[in-house]
Design a protein around this motif. Structure first.
Motif, mmCIF file in Angstrom:
data_model
loop_
_atom_site.group_PDB
_atom_site.id
_atom_site.type_symbol
_atom_site.label_atom_id
_atom_site.label_comp_id
_atom_site.label_asym_id
_atom_site.label_seq_id
_atom_site.Cartn_x
_atom_site.Cartn_y
_atom_site.Cartn_z
ATOM 1 N N VAL A 165 -9.509 8.222 9.765
ATOM 2 C CA VAL A 165 -9.471 8.144 8.294
ATOM 3 C C VAL A 165 -8.128 7.576 7.806
ATOM 4 O O VAL A 165 -7.697 7.858 6.695
ATOM 5 C CB VAL A 165 -9.744 9.531 7.641
ATOM 6 C CG1 VAL A 165 -11.180 9.964 7.878
ATOM 7 C CG2 VAL A 165 -8.768 10.587 8.147
ATOM 8 N N PHE A 166 -7.472 6.793 8.658
ATOM 9 C CA PHE A 166 -6.162 6.191 8.359
ATOM 10 C C PHE A 166 -5.085 7.246 8.106
ATOM 11 O O PHE A 166 -4.146 7.026 7.344
ATOM 12 C CB PHE A 166 -6.253 5.216 7.175
ATOM 13 C CG PHE A 166 -7.157 4.052 7.447
ATOM 14 C CD1 PHE A 166 -6.729 2.994 8.230
ATOM 15 C CD2 PHE A 166 -8.447 4.039 6.942
ATOM 16 C CE1 PHE A 166 -7.577 1.936 8.506
ATOM 17 C CE2 PHE A 166 -9.302 2.984 7.218
ATOM 18 C CZ PHE A 166 -8.860 1.928 8.001
ATOM 19 N N PHE A 167 -5.236 8.408 8.755
ATOM 20 C CA PHE A 167 -4.284 9.499 8.546
ATOM 21 C C PHE A 167 -2.884 9.130 9.031
ATOM 22 O O PHE A 167 -1.894 9.353 8.328
ATOM 23 C CB PHE A 167 -4.760 10.774 9.256
ATOM 24 C CG PHE A 167 -4.197 12.035 8.662
ATOM 25 C CD1 PHE A 167 -4.947 12.788 7.790
ATOM 26 C CD2 PHE A 167 -2.906 12.459 8.957
ATOM 27 C CE1 PHE A 167 -4.431 13.950 7.220
ATOM 28 C CE2 PHE A 167 -2.383 13.610 8.401
ATOM 29 C CZ PHE A 167 -3.147 14.351 7.532
ATOM 30 N N ARG A 168 -2.787 8.548 10.223
ATOM 31 C CA ARG A 168 -1.461 8.222 10.766
ATOM 32 C C ARG A 168 -0.745 7.173 9.907
ATOM 33 O O ARG A 168 0.436 7.336 9.594
ATOM 34 C CB ARG A 168 -1.569 7.741 12.221
ATOM 35 C CG ARG A 168 -1.981 8.849 13.176
ATOM 36 C CD ARG A 168 -2.118 8.352 14.599
ATOM 37 N NE ARG A 168 -3.135 7.299 14.643
ATOM 38 C CZ ARG A 168 -3.273 6.420 15.634
ATOM 39 N NH1 ARG A 168 -2.456 6.451 16.667
ATOM 40 N NH2 ARG A 168 -4.217 5.509 15.603
ATOM 41 N N LYS A 169 -1.442 6.122 9.530
ATOM 42 C CA LYS A 169 -0.828 5.063 8.714
ATOM 43 C C LYS A 169 -0.410 5.608 7.351
ATOM 44 O O LYS A 169 0.686 5.317 6.856
ATOM 45 C CB LYS A 169 -1.799 3.885 8.556
ATOM 46 C CG LYS A 169 -1.183 2.681 7.912
ATOM 47 C CD LYS A 169 -0.118 2.053 8.812
ATOM 48 C CE LYS A 169 0.521 0.855 8.154
ATOM 49 N NZ LYS A 169 1.739 0.431 8.838
ATOM 50 N N SER A 170 -1.265 6.421 6.741
ATOM 51 C CA SER A 170 -0.943 7.019 5.437
ATOM 52 C C SER A 170 0.245 7.971 5.554
ATOM 53 O O SER A 170 1.098 8.028 4.657
ATOM 54 C CB SER A 170 -2.158 7.773 4.890
ATOM 55 O OG SER A 170 -3.250 6.905 4.721
#
Length: 88
Positions: A14-19
């Protein structure tokens, strides 16, 4: 100050790392974020208390498609990170 935070819930894919990286840089924090084999995300952050508390509040919600169930927070020794990285 250093904190290690394990984020539990629907937090992978869910794009957690990038966010998380974007928010950490915004707050002036250093450290890293990585996916764990158990489906959680592990974050280690360093910075001032105010920024760390702001990051913890953000991690309780995460990015739009995430469903954070719980944070496991522990103090750790400072490592002197210079950047905020996404680890594999």
């Amino acid at each position: 100050m250093n904190r290690q935070i394990k984020v539990l819930g629907k937090v992978q894919g869910v794009f957690f790392r990038k966010s998380t990286q974007k928010k950490a840089v915004e707050l002036g924090l250093t450290g890293w974020v990585k996916n764990e084999e158990d489906g959680s995300v592990l974050v280690e952050i360093e910075g001032d208390l105010h920024s760390i508390l702001a990051m913890q509040s953000w991690l309780r919600l995460g990015p739009p498609n995430a469903e954070v169930k719980e944070l496991e927070i522990s103090n750790a020794d400072e490592k002197g990170y210079e950047d905020f990285l996404i680890l594999q």
